[in-house]
Scaffold this active site. Structure first.
Site, PDB file in Angstrom:
ATOM      1  N   ASP A  42       0.858  -1.183   0.000  1.00 30.57           N
ATOM      2  CA  ASP A  42       0.000   0.000   0.000  1.00 30.57           C
ATOM      3  C   ASP A  42       0.895   1.233   0.000  1.00 30.57           C
ATOM      4  O   ASP A  42       1.666   1.456   0.939  1.00 30.57           O
ATOM      5  CB  ASP A  42      -0.897  -0.022   1.241  1.00 30.57           C
ATOM      6  N   GLU A  74      -2.401   0.350  -4.477  1.00 29.54           N
ATOM      7  CA  GLU A  74      -2.263  -0.854  -3.658  1.00 29.54           C
ATOM      8  C   GLU A  74      -2.495  -2.104  -4.496  1.00 29.54           C
ATOM      9  O   GLU A  74      -3.188  -2.077  -5.511  1.00 29.54           O
ATOM     10  CB  GLU A  74      -3.224  -0.825  -2.465  1.00 29.54           C
TER      11      GLU A  74
END
Length: 366
Positions: A14, A109
């Site tokens: 992420d 992500e």
């Protein structure tokens, strides 16, 4: 004896405050200052905020006016999605150097299955560290990562040591990790559901685990089954390089609030046309039409209807959206309308997780 499935080594990467970080990278004068990507005007909305701004309570989807109220010296910059896509592409090229099993969730992500990887490295934790170092050195941005036996736990873990950190949840740590987890940290449990769980005496994973499948299904519908299994470490979804699209949508925020359904019909027609174009471009159709209404007080309501047949035609979308619009009286003036089509003809029937997968192998290098 319970049957043990082969454990996977899953990484969830992420990017840290991605949009805002790109802006700070491209303009060093913005570094160290509270920054929001989005609009600061009366109709503006925050698309992303850096960590300096988050300290003041500035969050994505917040109105620009409220964000400025929370942080008077907040700097706004307009979004540059082409630039974000360009940087995202650079990051994904790094992922593919380690595995072809990459499932992007958004520009910032993705899940990676590194059980078998191109580097022959048996340690998913070391691979995550190497990927994060590569992103920093080659792209110039920081990323956080979560590493565990399935996508759900990896996703939760990636948020643990943000920004610029990572957390590994080893197989033998999974159940303890989930039991002590605050219910608000469970991926898939939003603010409204968390409040409902609080009312039922569910505050942690341990509390959730005491509830039966019947109880959770009764109070939380289909999601109850999901909660029942994930708190036991059971989440069998594989990393899918070519994710099946689950819905297509379009929405519009208006410069002036609309107070009558009559004024909304023209807007809905344009939105339905946009959805139809996207459906045809992707060669898909769907059955479930959802009308999204955001009121001037920022409360969000949705109304849905499932048809017995697949549609992609603008006129059928519009007629159903109109029906949903007139279904109930409006609570307030409206600042946003959206139409989405789900239950697409690309979806496959999912099998329910089996309890026999609860047994895990403990000797597994992470």
């Amino acid at each position: 004896m319970a049957e043990a499935l082969p454990l996977r080594k899953i990484i969830h990467v992420d990017m840290d405050a991605f949009y805002a970080s790109v802006e700070q990278m491209d303009n060093p004068e913005l570094r160290g200052k509270p920054l929001a990507v989005g609009g600061s005007g009366t109709r503006g909305v925050v698309a992303a905020a850096n960590y300096e701004a988050r300290k003041y309570g500035v969050r994505s989807a917040m109105s620009g006016v409220m964000a400025k109220r929370n942080c008077p010296h907040l700097i706004f910059v307009p979004p540059r999605f082409d630039r974000y896509k360009e940087i995202s592409s650079q990051v994904r090229k790094i992922f593919y150097e380690y595995t072809d099993l990459v499932e992007p969730l958004s520009l910032d992500e993705a899940y990676l299955d590194v059980t078998e990887n191109k580097k022959g490295n048996p340690s998913a934790s070391l691979i995550a560290e190497e990927i994060r170092a590569r992103i920093l050195n080659d792209v110039g941005l920081t990323a956080s990562a979560g590493i565990s036996i399935n996508k759900f736990i990896a996703k939760v873990a990636s948020d643990y040591n943000k920004p610029n950190g990572q957390k590994t949840v080893n197989p033998e740590e999974v159940l303890d990790f989930l039991e002590t987890l605050d219910i608000r940290k469970f991926y898939g449990i939003g603010k409204v559901t968390a409040e409902k769980m609080y009312q039922k005496g569910i505050f942690t994973g341990t509390d959730l685990k005491t509830k039966s499948l019947e109880f959770l299904h009764s109070h939380f519908g289909k999601s109850g089954r999901y909660y029942y299994y994930v708190v036991r470490g059971i989440h069998n979804s594989e990393v899918k390089p070519n994710r099946t699209r689950k819905s297509l949508a379009a929405e519009r925020t208006f410069s002036t609030n609309l107070s009558s359904e009559i004024f909304m019909l023209e807007k809905l027609e344009h939105i339905a046309e946009e959805v139809s174009k996207r459906l045809k471009a992707n060669k898909v159709a769907g059955k479930t039409i959802t009308l999204k209404i955001k009121y001037s007080d920022f409360s969000l309501h949705t109304r849905s209807k499932t048809l017995p047949y697949f549609i992609s035609d603008k006129h059928l979308l519009l007629e159903t959206a109109k029906e949903l619009l007139y279904q109930e009286k409006l609570d307030n003036s409206v600042r946003l309308l959206g139409i989405s089509l789900s239950n697409l003809n690309t979806e496959k029937t999912k099998k329910e997780p089996e309890s026999k997968t609860v047994s895990v192998q403990l000797k597994f290098g992470f």
